[in-house]
Motif scaffolding. Structure first.
Motif, PDB file in Angstrom:
ATOM      1  N   PRO A   1       0.829  -1.210   0.000  1.00 34.73           N
ATOM      2  CA  PRO A   1       0.000   0.000   0.000  1.00 34.73           C
ATOM      3  C   PRO A   1       0.858   1.254   0.000  1.00 34.73           C
ATOM      4  O   PRO A   1       1.989   1.251   0.479  1.00 34.73           O
ATOM      5  N   ARG A   2       0.315   2.316  -0.590  1.00 36.37           N
ATOM      6  CA  ARG A   2       0.973   3.630  -0.616  1.00 36.37           C
ATOM      7  C   ARG A   2       2.250   3.607  -1.456  1.00 36.37           C
ATOM      8  O   ARG A   2       3.184   4.370  -1.211  1.00 36.37           O
ATOM      9  N   SER A   3       2.300   2.721  -2.452  1.00 38.97           N
ATOM     10  CA  SER A   3       3.518   2.576  -3.248  1.00 38.97           C
ATOM     11  C   SER A   3       3.402   3.202  -4.633  1.00 38.97           C
ATOM     12  O   SER A   3       4.272   2.989  -5.481  1.00 38.97           O
ATOM     13  N   GLY A   4       2.329   3.954  -4.898  1.00 41.75           N
ATOM     14  CA  GLY A   4       2.168   4.609  -6.185  1.00 41.75           C
ATOM     15  C   GLY A   4       1.183   3.925  -7.102  1.00 41.75           C
ATOM     16  O   GLY A   4       1.015   4.341  -8.257  1.00 41.75           O
ATOM     17  N   THR A   5       0.510   2.878  -6.630  1.00 39.04           N
ATOM     18  CA  THR A   5      -0.444   2.162  -7.474  1.00 39.04           C
ATOM     19  C   THR A   5      -1.626   3.040  -7.868  1.00 39.04           C
ATOM     20  O   THR A   5      -2.121   2.952  -8.996  1.00 39.04           O
ATOM     21  N   THR A   6      -2.067   3.906  -6.961  1.00 42.43           N
ATOM     22  CA  THR A   6      -3.193   4.793  -7.274  1.00 42.43           C
ATOM     23  C   THR A   6      -2.803   5.788  -8.366  1.00 42.43           C
ATOM     24  O   THR A   6      -3.576   6.040  -9.299  1.00 42.43           O
ATOM     25  N   PHE A   7      -1.621   6.353  -8.273  1.00 43.95           N
ATOM     26  CA  PHE A   7      -1.152   7.305  -9.284  1.00 43.95           C
ATOM     27  C   PHE A   7      -1.070   6.639 -10.656  1.00 43.95           C
ATOM     28  O   PHE A   7      -1.536   7.187 -11.667  1.00 43.95           O
ATOM     29  N   LEU A   8      -0.514   5.432 -10.698  1.00 46.10           N
ATOM     30  CA  LEU A   8      -0.407   4.709 -11.962  1.00 46.10           C
ATOM     31  C   LEU A   8      -1.792   4.416 -12.528  1.00 46.10           C
ATOM     32  O   LEU A   8      -2.049   4.647 -13.725  1.00 46.10           O
TER      33      LEU A   8
ATOM     34  N   ALA B   1      10.012   4.859  -7.596  1.00 50.17           N
ATOM     35  CA  ALA B   1      10.988   5.909  -7.925  1.00 50.17           C
ATOM     36  C   ALA B   1      10.894   6.301  -9.401  1.00 50.17           C
ATOM     37  O   ALA B   1      10.877   7.492  -9.736  1.00 50.17           O
ATOM     38  N   GLU B   2      10.830   5.315 -10.287  1.00 50.14           N
ATOM     39  CA  GLU B   2      10.757   5.663 -11.713  1.00 50.14           C
ATOM     40  C   GLU B   2       9.391   6.245 -12.062  1.00 50.14           C
ATOM     41  O   GLU B   2       9.283   7.128 -12.922  1.00 50.14           O
ATOM     42  N   LEU B   3       8.334   5.762 -11.398  1.00 53.64           N
ATOM     43  CA  LEU B   3       6.997   6.289 -11.656  1.00 53.64           C
ATOM     44  C   LEU B   3       6.903   7.749 -11.227  1.00 53.64           C
ATOM     45  O   LEU B   3       6.311   8.584 -11.921  1.00 53.64           O
ATOM     46  N   ALA B   4       7.509   8.094 -10.093  1.00 53.32           N
ATOM     47  CA  ALA B   4       7.457   9.469  -9.594  1.00 53.32           C
ATOM     48  C   ALA B   4       8.329  10.406 -10.426  1.00 53.32           C
ATOM     49  O   ALA B   4       7.960  11.559 -10.662  1.00 53.32           O
ATOM     50  N   GLU B   5       9.468   9.912 -10.879  1.00 57.02           N
ATOM     51  CA  GLU B   5      10.420  10.772 -11.589  1.00 57.02           C
ATOM     52  C   GLU B   5      10.153  10.833 -13.090  1.00 57.02           C
ATOM     53  O   GLU B   5      10.394  11.865 -13.723  1.00 57.02           O
ATOM     54  N   ARG B   6       9.660   9.722 -13.674  1.00 56.17           N
ATOM     55  CA  ARG B   6       9.422   9.671 -15.127  1.00 56.17           C
ATOM     56  C   ARG B   6       8.073   8.999 -15.390  1.00 56.17           C
ATOM     57  O   ARG B   6       8.014   7.903 -15.967  1.00 56.17           O
ATOM     58  N   PRO B   7       6.995   9.645 -14.956  1.00 54.25           N
ATOM     59  CA  PRO B   7       5.686   8.970 -15.030  1.00 54.25           C
ATOM     60  C   PRO B   7       5.263   8.594 -16.442  1.00 54.25           C
ATOM     61  O   PRO B   7       4.772   7.481 -16.670  1.00 54.25           O
ATOM     62  N   LEU B   8       5.433   9.496 -17.391  1.00 57.38           N
ATOM     63  CA  LEU B   8       4.976   9.191 -18.750  1.00 57.38           C
ATOM     64  C   LEU B   8       5.829   8.084 -19.371  1.00 57.38           C
ATOM     65  O   LEU B   8       5.298   7.184 -20.051  1.00 57.38           O
ATOM     66  N   ALA B   9       7.131   8.125 -19.153  1.00 57.71           N
ATOM     67  CA  ALA B   9       8.005   7.069 -19.671  1.00 57.71           C
ATOM     68  C   ALA B   9       7.646   5.723 -19.045  1.00 57.71           C
ATOM     69  O   ALA B   9       7.697   4.678 -19.720  1.00 57.71           O
ATOM     70  N   THR B  10       7.261   5.730 -17.771  1.00 60.88           N
ATOM     71  CA  THR B  10       6.853   4.497 -17.105  1.00 60.88           C
ATOM     72  C   THR B  10       5.569   3.951 -17.718  1.00 60.88           C
ATOM     73  O   THR B  10       5.438   2.745 -17.951  1.00 60.88           O
ATOM     74  N   VAL B  11       4.624   4.846 -17.989  1.00 58.86           N
ATOM     75  CA  VAL B  11       3.380   4.429 -18.641  1.00 58.86           C
ATOM     76  C   VAL B  11       3.671   3.864 -20.031  1.00 58.86           C
ATOM     77  O   VAL B  11       3.075   2.859 -20.448  1.00 58.86           O
ATOM     78  N   GLU B  12       4.587   4.479 -20.757  1.00 59.24           N
ATOM     79  CA  GLU B  12       4.942   3.974 -22.091  1.00 59.24           C
ATOM     80  C   GLU B  12       5.521   2.565 -21.998  1.00 59.24           C
ATOM     81  O   GLU B  12       5.218   1.701 -22.840  1.00 59.24           O
TER      82      GLU B  12
END
Length: 419
Positions: free
Chosen positions: A112-119, A332-343
């Motif tokens: 929990p609280r690891s960025g899953t909601t943001f993704l 860390a990668e999701l927070a710093e490079r969110p769009l690249a992570t989604v790609e």
């Protein structure tokens, strides 16, 4: 925003002093009242009765509910039972709903609280992707016979009210009626969900559910998605790619795979020593309006036990994952490079990220707030050095970035995870 919590506590004490009680919750009475209202002799599937009885027993003997908590528990149970009846009614009219295929769903999970909601929120910007929205999970169908669909507006009002009685919630976990919702809200409708252990202190129910398992809950989960997909198609929607999200999925992987043999999984990783105090704080904030007493130390112990279990499962699954069905992402990668992570996500699962969805995601990223604050470990009886020892193997195995200085002081622990 002014908090209504002091007023609720005052009313609760006043009602106690004058001897006013809402009376005990009785599962059979709740079930019968819904059946009478809708003139139904029975539910098509009554496997919800045992978990409902267990849950209400926990409410009565362990949860220490206040007046608002008892009223909320009753309202919630009646809402879920009404949704079940409505599913039966819709299936009577259109039996083919139960034959709708839910193909290759993607389940996002992790601590929990690891960025899953943001993704999940970023992915929900893509109209080609189906996610369960908050308003849909609360009321999967419009009111029977209604000329206008007011579900979004009603759920938005309910969320605003709850944020008034739990004002810290907006900072910890902002939500609107249209937000993608976690699947614990779906499985809660058959009273088999880890959502209940977050909102209430019900250890007897929690222990029962752990032993009983989650297979029935995910059979209903599929039924729920079938009803949402049916309505989506009736509105002219063509999409069939579901992306689901919940940290609690990690505790039900076997059940998910039994119901969805072609399911795919995403594990999101983040420093447990950072996320556990945040998860404990969220549990305390959500639970407080319903109960007369919260025990921060008990909450801390509960959150750590679940996190340890989740870490053990992720380690074991990764070692068994010879076909590499699991896609691993890091906060860390999701927070710093969110769009690249989604790609990378789209590339991994063979999805097409078009320009419209990309622009929507960029707007959402620009409007987002980074981080979720600092929360005290001491408040919840947690020892950061001990947490480093408990989760050292998990952090090392998945190369998780360490976000707190205690890792340097403790060194990278490699002892087996143990609660």
């Amino acid at each position: 925003m002014a908090s209504l919590e002091p007023l609720l506590k005052f009313v609760d004490r006043a009602l106690d002093r004058i001897g006013v009680s809402n009376g005990p919750l009785i599962a059979d009475t709740l079930v019968e009242s819904v059946q009478r209202r809708w003139r139904r002799a029975a539910f098509s599937d009554e496997s919800f009765r045992a978990p409902l009885n267990r849950l209400i027993a926990g409410y009565q003997t362990e949860a220490n509910l206040g007046t608002f908590g008892r009223l909320s528990a009753k309202w919630d149970a009646l809402r879920c039972l009404t949704n079940l009846i409505r599913f039966d009614m819709e299936e009577d009219l259109e039996p083919h709903i139960r034959e709708i295929q839910i193909r290759r769903p993607i389940f996002i999970t992790g601590l929990p609280r690891s960025g899953t909601t943001f993704l999940h929120t970023l992915l929900s910007c893509d109209p080609a992707i189906l996610v369960p929205r908050c308003w849909q999970t609360i009321f999967p169908y419009p009111p029977y016979g209604a000329k206008r669909d007011t579900r979004r507006r009603l759920v938005e009002k309910q969320l605003r009210f709850f944020q008034q009685i739990a004002p810290q919630l907006g900072k910890l976990h902002p939500m609107s009626a249209d937000s993608p919702q976690e699947c614990t809200e779906i499985t809660a409708q058959v009273f088999q969900s880890l959502r209940y252990e977050m909102t209430h202190n019900v250890p007897s129910y929690q222990g029962w559910l752990d032993n009983f398992g989650h297979l029935n809950a995910y059979r209903f989960h599929k039924r729920f998605l079938q009803h949402l997909q049916h309505q989506h198609a009736e509105r002219g929607g063509k999409s069939t790619q579901w992306i689901l999200k919940c940290p609690d999925h990690i505790h039900a992987l076997d059940a998910i795979e039994a119901v969805y043999p072609d399911a795919r999984f995403v594990f999101v990783h983040r420093d447990p020593v950072r996320v556990i105090p945040s998860a404990a704080k969220l549990t305390e904030v959500v639970r407080r309006p319903f109960t007369r007493f919260t025990d921060p130390y008990a909450i801390g112990k509960q959150v750590v036990a679940r996190a340890v279990e989740a870490a053990e499962i992720m380690l074991a699954r990764d070692r068994q994952d010879g076909e590499r069905r699991i896609f691993h992402l890091h906060y860390a990668e999701l927070a710093e490079r969110p769009l690249a992570t989604v790609e990378r996500f789209y590339e991994r699962f063979g999805l097409n990220l078009n320009d419209i969805a990309r622009m929507e995601m960029m707007d959402r990223i620009a409007a987002s707030r980074n981080g979720n604050g600092e929360y005290s470990t001491e408040t919840f009886g947690l020892n950061p050095r001990k947490l480093c020892g408990q989760f050292g193997q998990y952090v090392e195995h998945f190369s998780v970035r360490r976000e707190v200085p205690e890792w340097e002081r403790a060194g990278l622990a490699t002892a087996p995870i143990a609660a």
